[in-house]
Design a protein around this motif. Structure first.
Motif, PDB file in Angstrom:
ATOM      1  N   LEU A 144      -2.383  -3.595   0.376  1.00  0.00           N
ATOM      2  CA  LEU A 144      -1.277  -2.798  -0.164  1.00  0.00           C
ATOM      3  C   LEU A 144      -0.861  -1.715   0.816  1.00  0.00           C
ATOM      4  CD1 LEU A 144      -2.376  -2.487  -3.910  1.00  0.00           C
ATOM      5  CD2 LEU A 144      -0.373  -3.707  -3.042  1.00  0.00           C
ATOM      6  N   TRP A 145      -1.837  -1.029   1.391  1.00  0.00           N
ATOM      7  CA  TRP A 145      -1.518   0.018   2.377  1.00  0.00           C
ATOM      8  C   TRP A 145      -0.851  -0.583   3.616  1.00  0.00           C
ATOM      9  CZ3 TRP A 145      -6.890   2.491   1.311  1.00  0.00           C
ATOM     10  CH2 TRP A 145      -6.745   3.503   0.355  1.00  0.00           C
ATOM     11  N   GLY A 146      -1.274  -1.785   4.005  1.00  0.00           N
ATOM     12  CA  GLY A 146      -0.720  -2.415   5.198  1.00  0.00           C
ATOM     13  C   GLY A 146       0.748  -2.769   5.069  1.00  0.00           C
ATOM     14  N   PHE A 147       1.138  -3.235   3.871  1.00  0.00           N
ATOM     15  CA  PHE A 147       2.530  -3.652   3.670  1.00  0.00           C
ATOM     16  C   PHE A 147       3.406  -2.528   3.110  1.00  0.00           C
ATOM     17  CE2 PHE A 147       0.516  -7.881   3.739  1.00  0.00           C
ATOM     18  CZ  PHE A 147       1.361  -8.520   4.638  1.00  0.00           C
ATOM     19  N   LEU A 148       2.856  -1.337   2.990  1.00  0.00           N
ATOM     20  CA  LEU A 148       3.594  -0.209   2.419  1.00  0.00           C
ATOM     21  C   LEU A 148       4.901   0.110   3.161  1.00  0.00           C
ATOM     22  CD1 LEU A 148       3.161   1.514  -0.062  1.00  0.00           C
ATOM     23  CD2 LEU A 148       1.972   3.203   1.347  1.00  0.00           C
ATOM     24  N   PRO A 149       4.944  -0.027   4.509  1.00  0.00           N
ATOM     25  CA  PRO A 149       6.222   0.264   5.198  1.00  0.00           C
ATOM     26  C   PRO A 149       7.392  -0.567   4.670  1.00  0.00           C
ATOM     27  CG  PRO A 149       4.455   0.125   6.793  1.00  0.00           C
ATOM     28  CD  PRO A 149       3.872  -0.307   5.485  1.00  0.00           C
ATOM     29  N   LEU A 150       7.146  -1.834   4.318  1.00  0.00           N
ATOM     30  CA  LEU A 150       8.216  -2.685   3.811  1.00  0.00           C
ATOM     31  C   LEU A 150       8.724  -2.160   2.468  1.00  0.00           C
ATOM     32  CD1 LEU A 150       6.828  -6.238   4.682  1.00  0.00           C
ATOM     33  CD2 LEU A 150       8.552  -4.896   5.906  1.00  0.00           C
ATOM     34  N   TYR A 151       7.821  -1.601   1.672  1.00  0.00           N
ATOM     35  CA  TYR A 151       8.228  -1.022   0.384  1.00  0.00           C
ATOM     36  C   TYR A 151       9.159   0.165   0.616  1.00  0.00           C
ATOM     37  CZ  TYR A 151       7.775   0.384  -4.522  1.00  0.00           C
ATOM     38  OH  TYR A 151       8.040   0.701  -5.834  1.00  0.00           O
ATOM     39  N   PHE A 152       8.794   1.023   1.562  1.00  0.00           N
ATOM     40  CA  PHE A 152       9.628   2.193   1.843  1.00  0.00           C
ATOM     41  C   PHE A 152      10.992   1.780   2.399  1.00  0.00           C
ATOM     42  CE2 PHE A 152       5.410   4.531   2.523  1.00  0.00           C
ATOM     43  CZ  PHE A 152       5.410   4.998   1.226  1.00  0.00           C
ATOM     44  N   GLY A 195       4.843   5.798  -7.791  1.00  0.00           N
ATOM     45  CA  GLY A 195       3.628   6.329  -8.397  1.00  0.00           C
ATOM     46  C   GLY A 195       2.532   5.289  -8.474  1.00  0.00           C
ATOM     47  N   VAL A 196       2.907   4.067  -8.867  1.00  0.00           N
ATOM     48  CA  VAL A 196       1.938   2.975  -8.993  1.00  0.00           C
ATOM     49  C   VAL A 196       1.425   2.554  -7.624  1.00  0.00           C
ATOM     50  CG1 VAL A 196       1.584   0.610  -9.793  1.00  0.00           C
ATOM     51  CG2 VAL A 196       3.042   2.164 -11.104  1.00  0.00           C
ATOM     52  N   ILE A 197       2.345   2.373  -6.670  1.00  0.00           N
ATOM     53  CA  ILE A 197       1.969   1.889  -5.344  1.00  0.00           C
ATOM     54  C   ILE A 197       1.143   2.925  -4.590  1.00  0.00           C
ATOM     55  CG2 ILE A 197       3.897   2.742  -3.934  1.00  0.00           C
ATOM     56  CD1 ILE A 197       2.464  -0.838  -3.915  1.00  0.00           C
ATOM     57  N   THR A 198       1.189   4.184  -5.017  1.00  0.00           N
ATOM     58  CA  THR A 198       0.365   5.227  -4.418  1.00  0.00           C
ATOM     59  C   THR A 198      -1.013   5.272  -5.049  1.00  0.00           C
ATOM     60  OG1 THR A 198       2.282   6.599  -3.857  1.00  0.00           O
ATOM     61  CG2 THR A 198       0.152   7.712  -4.005  1.00  0.00           C
ATOM     62  N   ALA A 199      -1.083   5.196  -6.374  1.00  0.00           N
ATOM     63  CA  ALA A 199      -2.350   5.371  -7.089  1.00  0.00           C
ATOM     64  C   ALA A 199      -3.232   4.126  -7.076  1.00  0.00           C
ATOM     65  CB  ALA A 199      -2.071   5.799  -8.524  1.00  0.00           C
ATOM     66  N   VAL A 243     -19.613  -1.813   5.916  1.00  0.00           N
ATOM     67  CA  VAL A 243     -18.635  -2.846   5.554  1.00  0.00           C
ATOM     68  C   VAL A 243     -17.260  -2.218   5.338  1.00  0.00           C
ATOM     69  CG1 VAL A 243     -18.025  -4.623   3.865  1.00  0.00           C
ATOM     70  CG2 VAL A 243     -20.409  -4.306   4.533  1.00  0.00           C
ATOM     71  N   LEU A 244     -17.230  -1.085   4.650  1.00  0.00           N
ATOM     72  CA  LEU A 244     -15.958  -0.383   4.441  1.00  0.00           C
ATOM     73  C   LEU A 244     -15.349   0.030   5.780  1.00  0.00           C
ATOM     74  CD1 LEU A 244     -16.380   2.002   1.366  1.00  0.00           C
ATOM     75  CD2 LEU A 244     -14.807   0.084   1.612  1.00  0.00           C
ATOM     76  N   GLY A 245     -16.217   0.396   6.737  1.00  0.00           N
ATOM     77  CA  GLY A 245     -15.739   0.793   8.047  1.00  0.00           C
ATOM     78  C   GLY A 245     -14.995  -0.328   8.754  1.00  0.00           C
ATOM     79  N   PHE A 246     -15.483  -1.569   8.590  1.00  0.00           N
ATOM     80  CA  PHE A 246     -14.804  -2.716   9.188  1.00  0.00           C
ATOM     81  C   PHE A 246     -13.469  -2.991   8.500  1.00  0.00           C
ATOM     82  CE2 PHE A 246     -19.006  -3.964  10.914  1.00  0.00           C
ATOM     83  CZ  PHE A 246     -18.620  -4.171  12.229  1.00  0.00           C
ATOM     84  N   ILE A 247     -13.485  -2.962   7.165  1.00  0.00           N
ATOM     85  CA  ILE A 247     -12.301  -3.345   6.403  1.00  0.00           C
ATOM     86  C   ILE A 247     -11.172  -2.338   6.570  1.00  0.00           C
ATOM     87  CG2 ILE A 247     -11.437  -3.886   4.075  1.00  0.00           C
ATOM     88  CD1 ILE A 247     -14.194  -4.820   3.341  1.00  0.00           C
ATOM     89  N   GLN A 248     -11.492  -1.085   6.932  1.00  0.00           N
ATOM     90  CA  GLN A 248     -10.458  -0.060   7.052  1.00  0.00           C
ATOM     91  C   GLN A 248      -9.417  -0.399   8.116  1.00  0.00           C
ATOM     92  OE1 GLN A 248     -11.418   3.815   8.730  1.00  0.00           O
ATOM     93  NE2 GLN A 248     -13.158   2.943   9.833  1.00  0.00           N
ATOM     94  N   VAL A 256      -3.824  -3.016  11.209  1.00  0.00           N
ATOM     95  CA  VAL A 256      -3.538  -4.323  11.813  1.00  0.00           C
ATOM     96  C   VAL A 256      -2.307  -4.936  11.147  1.00  0.00           C
ATOM     97  CG1 VAL A 256      -4.326  -6.715  11.980  1.00  0.00           C
ATOM     98  CG2 VAL A 256      -5.860  -4.852  12.629  1.00  0.00           C
ATOM     99  N   ILE A 257      -2.266  -4.873   9.811  1.00  0.00           N
ATOM    100  CA  ILE A 257      -1.117  -5.416   9.078  1.00  0.00           C
ATOM    101  C   ILE A 257       0.139  -4.632   9.415  1.00  0.00           C
ATOM    102  CG2 ILE A 257      -0.119  -5.806   6.788  1.00  0.00           C
ATOM    103  CD1 ILE A 257      -2.992  -6.243   5.784  1.00  0.00           C
ATOM    104  N   GLN A 258       0.021  -3.296   9.484  1.00  0.00           N
ATOM    105  CA  GLN A 258       1.174  -2.464   9.832  1.00  0.00           C
ATOM    106  C   GLN A 258       1.695  -2.822  11.221  1.00  0.00           C
ATOM    107  OE1 GLN A 258      -0.375   1.497   9.451  1.00  0.00           O
ATOM    108  NE2 GLN A 258      -0.672   1.309   7.253  1.00  0.00           N
ATOM    109  N   PHE A 259       0.771  -3.019  12.153  1.00  0.00           N
ATOM    110  CA  PHE A 259       1.161  -3.389  13.518  1.00  0.00           C
ATOM    111  C   PHE A 259       1.903  -4.731  13.518  1.00  0.00           C
ATOM    112  CE2 PHE A 259       0.217  -5.664  17.480  1.00  0.00           C
ATOM    113  CZ  PHE A 259       0.700  -4.759  18.417  1.00  0.00           C
ATOM    114  N   LEU A 260       1.376  -5.711  12.786  1.00  0.00           N
ATOM    115  CA  LEU A 260       2.017  -7.027  12.726  1.00  0.00           C
ATOM    116  C   LEU A 260       3.376  -6.957  12.035  1.00  0.00           C
ATOM    117  CD1 LEU A 260      -1.080  -9.256  11.825  1.00  0.00           C
ATOM    118  CD2 LEU A 260       0.058  -9.030  14.048  1.00  0.00           C
TER     119      LEU A 260
END
Length: 307
Positions: free
Chosen positions: A22-30, A225-229, A246-251, A256-260
């Protein structure tokens, strides 16, 4: 069975992947919120995030503990500072998305772990291992390469990295007392006057777009509000179920998605010098990750197992 292989661990992986997707594709939402400008988008994001959190607090009947937190001056003021930092982060991030600079925003979140290392050194007096110093040095060279090639400092990336780094640092200090929903509620409550002022200024200058474009556009603004929370709630659920390594890797999923998204979907320019700068940052991150894995394994081996 390992923590990740267990049912609880698999659920944690799903929550974490969902949050970062969700965070990765957030730019498209904006971008889909055009013709709304960055100041109006952030203002509505604050307002509707607070509304969504208020509903969650009411439905889960956790408003009494939340009100109790507001009466604790130290926590309340700390969350006000966190709110100021996340405001800077949101405003910069939305501006980058709406101005066609998503790749630089991704760079900011790639740099963020290295900024976290800096904060540990300066504020917690932590000592860096040689590999960590190497990663820091490489990242500084990367920023210099990007600055020289662009003819200006990558201020969007640095603002995002440092604002989110300090935000995470502050949140950790009160994380034992403030959960994800209560934290976002307090932050947006503090920011509500800022949002109101911004909406007034937008209304007097360019004009407010909410309710004037289309029903879909208005729903998308409400959905801020939803896409933030939701990603925050997913991340909180993941952090309770997964090891920190594990969380460190997934972060890294999100940047990466934003870059793509920036390169493949929005077709932002990637010069040779920019590729070199990003490659140096990625090299620094790989060094940090490998060093973290080696350190974690060494720590586990040094702790005797209880029979």
């Amino acid at each position: 069975m390992s923590d990740v292989a267990s049912g609880n661990g698999r659920a944690g992986l799903i929550y974490a992947a969902s949050a970062y997707l969700l965070w990765g594709f957030l730019p498209l939402y904006f971008i889909a919120l055009a013709p709304s400008g960055a100041f109006e988008v952030v203002a509505w994001r604050i307002v509707f995030s607070l509304v969504f959190c208020a509903v969650l607090l009411a439905v889960t009947r956790r408003y009494r503990p939340f009100l109790a937190l507001l009466k604790r001056p130290r926590i309340s003021l700390t969350m006000a500072l966190a709110g100021a930092l996340i405001y800077i982060n949101w405003q910069t991030y939305v501006y980058s998305a709406l101005s066609g600079q998503v790749v630089e925003a991704a760079l900011g979140y790639f740099i963020n772990p290295i900024v976290t290392v800096f904060l540990g050194v300066f504020f917690l007096r932590e000592k860096l291992r040689p590999a960590q110093w190497t990663a820091v040095g490489i990242s500084l060279v990367a920023v210099l390469v990007l600055a020289i090639s662009a003819g200006s400092v990558p201020w969007i990336a640095l603002t995002l990295a440092f604002s989110f780094g300090f935000y995470g640092f502050i949140k950790k200090r009160v994380g034992h007392a403030v959960d994800a929903v209560a934290g976002l509620s307090m932050e947006t409550l503090w920011l509500l006057p800022v949002a109101v002022i911004q909406l007034i200024i937008v209304g007097l200058t360019t004009g407010i777009t909410f309710g004037t474009v289309s029903p879909v556009h208005s729903l998308l603004l409400v959905g801020l509000g939803v896409i933030t929370a939701i990603p925050l709630l997913f991340f909180a659920a993941a952090s309770r179920r997964l090891p920190l390594v594990v969380l460190g890797f997934i972060q890294y999923f999100a940047p990466v998605i934003q870059f793509l998204v920036g390169v493949l979907i929005l077709h932002e320019t990637m010069s040779d010098a920019r590729w070199i700068g990003f490659s140096l940052v990625w090299l620094a991150l790989i060094i940090l990750m490998v060093d973290g894995m080696v350190s974690t394994r060494a720590t586990r081996r040094s702790v005797p197992e209880l029979v």
